[in-house]
Design an enzyme around this catalytic site. Structure first.
Site, PDB file in Angstrom:
ATOM      1  N   CYS A 106       0.809  -1.228   0.000  1.00 59.24           N
ATOM      2  CA  CYS A 106       0.000   0.000   0.000  1.00 59.24           C
ATOM      3  C   CYS A 106       0.839   1.274   0.000  1.00 59.24           C
ATOM      4  O   CYS A 106       0.391   2.311  -0.474  1.00 59.24           O
ATOM      5  CB  CYS A 106      -0.912   0.027   1.222  1.00 59.24           C
ATOM      6  SG  CYS A 106      -1.728  -1.530   1.560  1.00 59.24           S
ATOM      7  N   HIS A 149      -8.490   3.080  -3.219  1.00 55.03           N
ATOM      8  CA  HIS A 149      -7.102   2.816  -2.822  1.00 55.03           C
ATOM      9  C   HIS A 149      -6.438   1.937  -3.885  1.00 55.03           C
ATOM     10  O   HIS A 149      -6.228   0.750  -3.667  1.00 55.03           O
ATOM     11  CB  HIS A 149      -7.111   2.136  -1.447  1.00 55.03           C
ATOM     12  CG  HIS A 149      -5.785   1.712  -0.924  1.00 55.03           C
ATOM     13  ND1 HIS A 149      -4.584   2.273  -1.345  1.00 55.03           N
ATOM     14  CD2 HIS A 149      -5.449   0.763   0.005  1.00 55.03           C
ATOM     15  CE1 HIS A 149      -3.591   1.685  -0.695  1.00 55.03           C
ATOM     16  NE2 HIS A 149      -4.089   0.761   0.117  1.00 55.03           N
ATOM     17  N   CYS A 162      -1.084   2.819   6.489  1.00 52.54           N
ATOM     18  CA  CYS A 162      -0.722   1.472   6.893  1.00 52.54           C
ATOM     19  C   CYS A 162      -0.338   0.678   5.651  1.00 52.54           C
ATOM     20  O   CYS A 162      -0.656   1.060   4.522  1.00 52.54           O
ATOM     21  CB  CYS A 162      -1.866   0.799   7.637  1.00 52.54           C
ATOM     22  SG  CYS A 162      -3.384   0.594   6.679  1.00 52.54           S
TER      23      CYS A 162
END
EC number: 2.3.1.16
Length: 391
Positions: free
Chosen positions: A95, A347, A377
């Site tokens: 991520c 995302h 995160c």
């Protein structure tokens, strides 16, 4: 403020409109094409930057296969005005990939290994599914709980540990859509969205200059009707309080302060500090707490000094514990994700780090902020943070 020659400055930021991965605007556009379009347009609007000066194109991408394989950074770079003499690399920190791309460029500038970099990232989750070709080692379960690889369950765990109610999550999810829609209506995304051609739901080609992922009709009441997505018996995390699966790319031009001064360029911001940290994979969403505390300490700051924060909204159940332990819950409406976040915008893994950082810089500019934090995160238990100062 006065800058040192090797300080790292952000010159410009742009991103694509965020598209739904299922039948969305980018369904007929490849990831490399999306990336190349974005890089080209950002360089075009910065004529003082000579593409031949680009040391390296550093591009975040998580699932590096199919159209995203074989070093997509180089594939995209070859389709732009950047000459073949400039280098390119693709990086992955899941991520946090494109924030890692920013950190890699920053570290090169700080150590005198280049002055001009193009960084960013992409993920076309409609073309390359998040689990496509992934084959985790079964022996990993000897070292970390098997559920640690299931992001939704880690969010359930974190929410339960911190007493985050279903209602609080639904409120956070509705807030994301409402703020993103408000920002859209008020033109707050105008400086960051670089229009792209795409296809509407009827198959017609058109130019998109808005995010098609935002659902302005979202309310706490509508979200309350959704069933748990990951733990059917007793779970609280739903699709409506999770980051959307979307397609998108983001890009920044990053320079040494000296080179920006030589070219007569007024930067958007300077990087004050950077940090990464690890946590137990079972609570992967908690990573921004130690990484942010580390970055603030390196900058000689406290969270009270920070004007605005962009926290990637992986899950409401994850974001709220992070905000609680960073002592930001009571400041959320003043400081945090003022234009919504990944619950509304999505995302796309490789895109998000640069996306939230660039959005932060625009929020700081629009609201007169000086110091900002972007943090997120990272799957399997990491956090990554950047502290910026507007110049």
């Amino acid at each position: 403020m006065s800058l040192n020659p090797r300080d790292v400055v952000i010159v410009d930021f742009g991103r694509t409109p965020m598209g739904r991965s299922k039948g969305g605007m980018h369904r007929n556009t490849r990831a490399e094409t999306m990336s190349a379009h974005l890089i080209s347009k950002l360089l075009e609007r910065n004529p003082k930057v000579d593409p031949a000066e680009v040391e390296d194109v550093i591009w975040g991408c998580v699932n590096q296969t199919l159209e995203q394989g074989w070093n997509i950074a180089r594939m995209a770079s070859l389709m732009t005005q950047i000459p073949h003499t400039s280098a390119a690399q693709t990086v992955s920190r899941l991520c946090g990939s494109s924030m890692s791309a920013l950190h890699t460029a920053a570290q090169a500038i700080q150590t005198g290994n280049g002055d001009v970099f193009v960084i960013g990232g992409v993920e076309h989750m409609g073309h390359v599914g998040m689990m496509h070709g992934v084959d985790p080692n079964p022996h990993l379960s000897l070292y970390a709980a098997k559920a640690s690889g299931m992001m939704g369950l880690t969010a359930e765990m974190l929410g339960k540990m911190h007493g985050i109610s279903r209602e609080a999550q639904d409120k956070f999810g509705a807030r994301s859509h409402q703020l993103a829609w408000k920002a859209t209506q008020e033109g707050k995304f105008k400086d960051e969205i670089i229009p792209m051609e795409g296809y509407d739901e009827n198959g017609f080609l058109k130019v998109f200059d808005f995010d098609e992922t935002i659902r302005p009709e979202t309310t706490v009441e509508t979200l309350a009707q959704l069933k748990p997505a990951f733990n059917p018996k007793g779970g609280t995390v739903t699709a409506g309080t999770s980051s959307q699966i979307t397609d998108g790319a983001s890009c920044m031009i990053v320079m040494s302060a000296q080179r920006a001064q030589d070219l007569g360029i007024q930067p958007m911001a300077v990087i004050r500090s950077m940090a990464v940290a690890g946590v137990d994979p079972a609570i992967m969403g908690y990573g921004p707490v130690p990484s942010t505390n580390k970055a603030l300490k390196r900058a000689g700051l406290t969270i009270a000094d920070i004007d605005f924060v962009e926290l990637n909204e992986a899950f409401a159940a994850q974001a709220l514990p992070v905000l609680k332990d960073l002592k930001l819950l009571d400041k959320m409406d003043e400081k945090v994700n003022l234009h919504g976040g990944a619950i509304a915008l999505g995302h796309p893994f490789g895109c998000s780090g640069a996306r939230i950082s660039g959005t932060l810089l625009n929020v700081m500019k629009q609201n007169g902020g000086t110091l900002g934090v972007s943090t997120m995160c990272v799957g399997l238990g990491q956090g990554i943070t950047t502290v910026f100062e507007r110049v």
